[in-house]
Design a protein around this motif. Structure first.
Motif, mmCIF file in Angstrom:
data_model
loop_
_atom_site.group_PDB
_atom_site.id
_atom_site.type_symbol
_atom_site.label_atom_id
_atom_site.label_comp_id
_atom_site.label_asym_id
_atom_site.label_seq_id
_atom_site.Cartn_x
_atom_site.Cartn_y
_atom_site.Cartn_z
ATOM 1 N N ILE A 103 4.362 -12.835 9.973
ATOM 2 C CA ILE A 103 3.284 -13.193 9.172
ATOM 3 C C ILE A 103 1.985 -12.947 9.911
ATOM 4 N N GLU A 104 1.913 -13.108 11.192
ATOM 5 C CA GLU A 104 0.708 -12.714 12.137
ATOM 6 C C GLU A 104 0.233 -11.379 11.844
ATOM 7 N N GLN A 105 1.479 -10.387 12.012
ATOM 8 C CA GLN A 105 1.396 -9.014 11.662
ATOM 9 C C GLN A 105 0.678 -8.684 10.488
ATOM 10 N N ILE A 106 1.184 -9.380 9.154
ATOM 11 C CA ILE A 106 0.481 -9.187 7.876
ATOM 12 C C ILE A 106 -0.773 -9.532 7.869
ATOM 13 N N ARG A 107 -1.072 -10.676 8.804
ATOM 14 C CA ARG A 107 -2.518 -11.295 8.627
ATOM 15 C C ARG A 107 -3.475 -10.027 9.269
ATOM 16 N N LYS A 108 -3.074 -9.337 10.383
ATOM 17 C CA LYS A 108 -3.803 -8.599 10.939
ATOM 18 C C LYS A 108 -4.048 -7.170 10.104
ATOM 19 N N THR A 109 -2.860 -6.849 9.586
ATOM 20 C CA THR A 109 -2.962 -5.709 8.537
ATOM 21 C C THR A 109 -3.980 -5.880 7.564
ATOM 22 N N LEU A 110 -4.020 -7.253 6.969
ATOM 23 C CA LEU A 110 -5.013 -7.405 5.819
ATOM 24 C C LEU A 110 -6.293 -7.438 6.317
ATOM 25 N N GLN A 111 -6.434 -7.869 7.466
ATOM 26 C CA GLN A 111 -8.033 -7.862 7.846
ATOM 27 C C GLN A 111 -8.632 -6.513 8.014
ATOM 28 N N VAL A 112 -7.486 -5.485 8.655
ATOM 29 C CA VAL A 112 -8.060 -4.190 8.448
ATOM 30 C C VAL A 112 -8.214 -3.645 7.061
ATOM 31 N N GLU A 113 -7.409 -3.771 6.134
ATOM 32 C CA GLU A 113 -7.760 -3.330 4.890
ATOM 33 C C GLU A 113 -8.686 -3.767 4.196
ATOM 34 N N LYS A 114 -9.195 -5.080 4.416
ATOM 35 C CA LYS A 114 -10.453 -5.702 3.964
ATOM 36 C C LYS A 114 -11.714 -4.798 4.186
ATOM 37 N N ARG A 115 -11.700 -3.899 5.253
ATOM 38 C CA ARG A 115 -12.733 -3.428 5.806
ATOM 39 C C ARG A 115 -12.682 -1.777 5.041
ATOM 40 N N GLU A 116 -11.389 -1.598 4.380
ATOM 41 C CA GLU A 116 -11.062 -0.287 3.964
ATOM 42 C C GLU A 116 -11.887 0.130 2.565
ATOM 43 N N SER A 117 -12.419 1.468 2.506
ATOM 44 C CA SER A 117 -13.049 1.501 1.165
ATOM 45 C C SER A 117 -13.128 2.968 0.906
ATOM 46 N N LEU A 118 -13.200 3.511 -0.305
ATOM 47 C CA LEU A 118 -13.548 4.780 -0.558
ATOM 48 C C LEU A 118 -14.428 5.633 0.398
ATOM 49 N N GLY A 119 -15.318 4.860 0.753
ATOM 50 C CA GLY A 119 -16.621 5.388 1.541
ATOM 51 C C GLY A 119 -16.141 5.835 2.892
ATOM 52 N N ASP A 120 -14.881 5.373 3.391
ATOM 53 C CA ASP A 120 -14.320 5.774 4.581
ATOM 54 C C ASP A 120 -13.827 7.140 4.696
ATOM 55 N N LEU A 121 -13.664 7.721 3.430
ATOM 56 C CA LEU A 121 -12.859 9.047 3.070
ATOM 57 C C LEU A 121 -14.087 10.180 3.182
ATOM 58 N N ARG A 122 -15.296 9.698 3.344
ATOM 59 C CA ARG A 122 -16.407 10.784 3.480
ATOM 60 C C ARG A 122 -16.393 11.763 4.794
ATOM 61 N N VAL A 149 -8.036 14.428 3.760
ATOM 62 C CA VAL A 149 -8.044 13.893 2.248
ATOM 63 C C VAL A 149 -7.963 15.175 1.382
ATOM 64 N N TRP A 150 -8.603 16.249 1.779
ATOM 65 C CA TRP A 150 -8.486 17.317 1.035
ATOM 66 C C TRP A 150 -6.961 18.112 1.032
ATOM 67 N N VAL A 151 -6.292 17.670 2.198
ATOM 68 C CA VAL A 151 -5.131 18.377 2.237
ATOM 69 C C VAL A 151 -4.283 17.485 1.186
ATOM 70 N N GLY A 152 -4.554 16.267 1.172
ATOM 71 C CA GLY A 152 -3.549 15.483 0.388
ATOM 72 C C GLY A 152 -3.775 15.736 -1.065
ATOM 73 N N ILE A 153 -5.015 16.026 -1.359
ATOM 74 C CA ILE A 153 -5.437 16.468 -2.817
ATOM 75 C C ILE A 153 -4.794 17.558 -3.250
ATOM 76 N N LEU A 154 -4.884 18.377 -2.551
ATOM 77 C CA LEU A 154 -4.332 19.748 -2.798
ATOM 78 C C LEU A 154 -2.765 19.806 -2.832
ATOM 79 N N SER A 205 -4.938 6.646 -2.972
ATOM 80 C CA SER A 205 -5.266 6.600 -4.379
ATOM 81 C C SER A 205 -6.125 7.787 -5.061
ATOM 82 N N VAL A 206 -6.607 8.380 -4.127
ATOM 83 C CA VAL A 206 -7.422 9.769 -4.587
ATOM 84 C C VAL A 206 -6.608 10.726 -4.737
ATOM 85 N N ALA A 207 -5.564 10.950 -3.858
ATOM 86 C CA ALA A 207 -4.470 12.189 -4.160
ATOM 87 C C ALA A 207 -3.835 11.780 -5.319
ATOM 88 N N ALA A 208 -3.453 10.345 -5.604
ATOM 89 C CA ALA A 208 -2.651 10.254 -6.943
ATOM 90 C C ALA A 208 -3.361 10.479 -8.014
#
Length: 484
Positions: free
Chosen positions: A235-254, A264-269, A411-414
């Motif tokens: 549960i503590e490991q899940i908490r840490k992961t959730l804290q990282v994901e809260k800071r993640e956004s599409l802006g991080d792909l720039r 990201v372009w490799v994944g799209i192609l 999400s972008v690649a999908a």
């Protein structure tokens, strides 16, 4: 000795809920393939031209893109299980509406609604399976999604064939004054209802429960289904992961290259190449294809079913080999096999003759030996794709992105994959009017390009830790040279 039966029961329970969740993948495959046996009959009944016929087939893919985009936020707000139930309802509504459609406009609307369910299922089912699976068996259980998709395709094609053969043709009347093609759509209501009923009984994802502060319920799911011995640590490991994901956004792909990070372009192609080799033409239009090379409708449907069985078998082979052989060798071999088979199909159809039927519609017909060449080549193509680019693209998309941007990049690649799928599915009737040699030559060209793309840009991820992947990798001879 008393602990072994408990472990066996535990394994059976987690496998059971993962199979239940993978029913979303089954409906994913069923919904996208069911149009195959119905397309010619509904096109004739609604008097559709090539462009509108193509759009009627691929319209569901627009809903797929929307459903996939919103599935994550909905699942984070309501939960994984409620999102599955919503997808099941959308599948059910689409099945009934499509089967009882009055015209092409409302048929397209119902197909788009079904697409919402497909898109949601394509995101939520693998996510749920990953979140409830023990780490030691996560790869095998995660592969159930791809296996469920190809099984759904097979079931849809088999039911299409059975219904058409029973009625004497997809356009012929079957039961209660409804044509067989309508019953092809209505049949989906059965697995949709089963999926919804089973979803109600599934335990919620422990990750979602931790995010909502429901630690007692999360602990129970982790203990009863995933077999965690140290629940508090997990549960503590899940908490840490959730804290990282809260800071993640599409802006991080720039990034500096065309606005996105190179990885990201490799994944799209990678996603685009998977669709631009034309695999969905085989599953959406194969009945039309085989009728054009001289097969009767019943024979064409039977061949389509055999092709889908082949797809299931080679998918299982790929799952067994991927961790032993590696990703790159299998993808490269698949590209070679697809290029050769598609090239032979393009060559075969260059010998076709155009014949005008009693309805005034011109179709291509192949004589011997080219009809046999086309038949064998199409099935070799399915083998090449199903054993390589089909399952392995999803494996790579899950591995190649660094932890910080994985969810957003996926999400972008999908989304790119659904858009590419829509383009290929929509343009095939128009391509076919230009000539099937042109159509299959187009797909063969991208199969060839996919070989060099893998050779130059795709790293071998076999045996690598996810943390070893950088955001700006340089690939040399299949190995990553970091350039972060």
């Amino acid at each position: 000795m008393e602990d072994k039966p408990a472990v066996n029961r535990l394994n059976a329970r987690v496998v059971g809920i993962c199979i239940a969740a993978a029913l979303g993948g089954f409906l994913f495959g069923f919904d996208t393939a069911v149009i195959n046996g119905a397309v010619d009959a509904l096109a004739g009944q609604f008097e559709l031209g090539a462009g509108l016929k193509g759009f009627a087939v691929s319209s569901a893919l627009l809903g797929c893109a929307v459903g996939a985009w919103f599935a994550g936020p909905v699942a984070n707000k309501l939960g994984r299980v409620p999102t599955m139930m919503i997808a099941a309802v959308l599948f059910f509504i689409s099945a009934i509406g499509s089967g009882l459609a009055f015209g092409v406009v409302d048929l397209i609307v119902w197909r788009v609604i079904g697409g919402f369910g497909v898109g949601a299922a394509s995101v939520i089912a693998p996510a749920y399976i990953a979140e409830v699976s023990p780490a030691r068996v996560r790869g095998r259980l995660g592969s159930l999604q791809q296996l469920a998709i190809v099984t759904g395709i097979f079931t849809a094609l088999l039911s299409d064939a059975l219904l058409a053969n029973t009625a004497g043709g997809a356009a012929e009347m079957l039961w209660f004054g409804q044509e067989a093609w309508r019953w092809m759509f209505l049949a989906e209501a059965i697995p949709a209802a089963v999926y919804g009923i089973i979803a109600i009984k599934l335990p919620e994802s422990p990750r979602f429960l931790v995010a909502r502060g429901k630690l007692d319920k999360a602990s129970q799911v982790l203990h009863d289904f995933t077999g965690e011995l140290d629940v508090n640590l997990k549960i503590e490991q899940i908490r840490k992961t959730l804290q990282v994901e809260k800071r993640e956004s599409l802006g991080d792909l720039r990034g500096h290259r065309l606005g996105l990070k190179p990885i990201v372009w490799v994944g799209i192609l990678l996603s685009v190449f998977q669709q631009f080799v034309g695999i969905n033409v085989i599953f959406y239009y194969s009945t039309t294809l085989w009728r054009s090379v001289g097969f009767e409708e019943s024979d064409a449907l039977t061949i389509t079913v055999i092709t889908s069985v082949t797809n299931i078998v080679v998918t299982i082979v790929a799952i067994l080999l991927v961790d032993k052989v590696g990703r790159r060798p299998i993808l490269l071999a698949g590209s070679v096999l697809m290029t050769l088979s598609l090239g032979l199909m393009a060559l075969a159809f260059s010998f076709a003759t155009m014949v005008t039927g009693p309805d005034g519609e011109a179709t291509a017909e192949l004589g011997e030996p080219w009809s046999l060449v086309a038949l064998i080549s199409a099935n070799v193509f399915v083998v090449g794709f199903g054993a390589s680019w089909g399952p392995l693209v999803w494996v790579l998309l899950g591995e190649m992105f660094p932890n910080r941007i994985r969810a957003a990049a996926l999400s972008v690649a999908a989304a790119a994959q659904w858009v590419a799928n829509f383009f290929i599915s929509t343009t095939f009737p128009a391509f076919a009017e230009i000539g099937l040699t042109f159509a299959y030559g187009f797909y063969a060209t991208f199969a060839l390009l996919s070989f060099f793309f893998v050779l130059w840009k795709i790293p071998e991820t076999k045996g690598l830790e996810l943390e070893d992947m950088g955001e700006n990798p340089v690939v040399r001879r299949g190995k990553v040279v970091k350039a972060d």
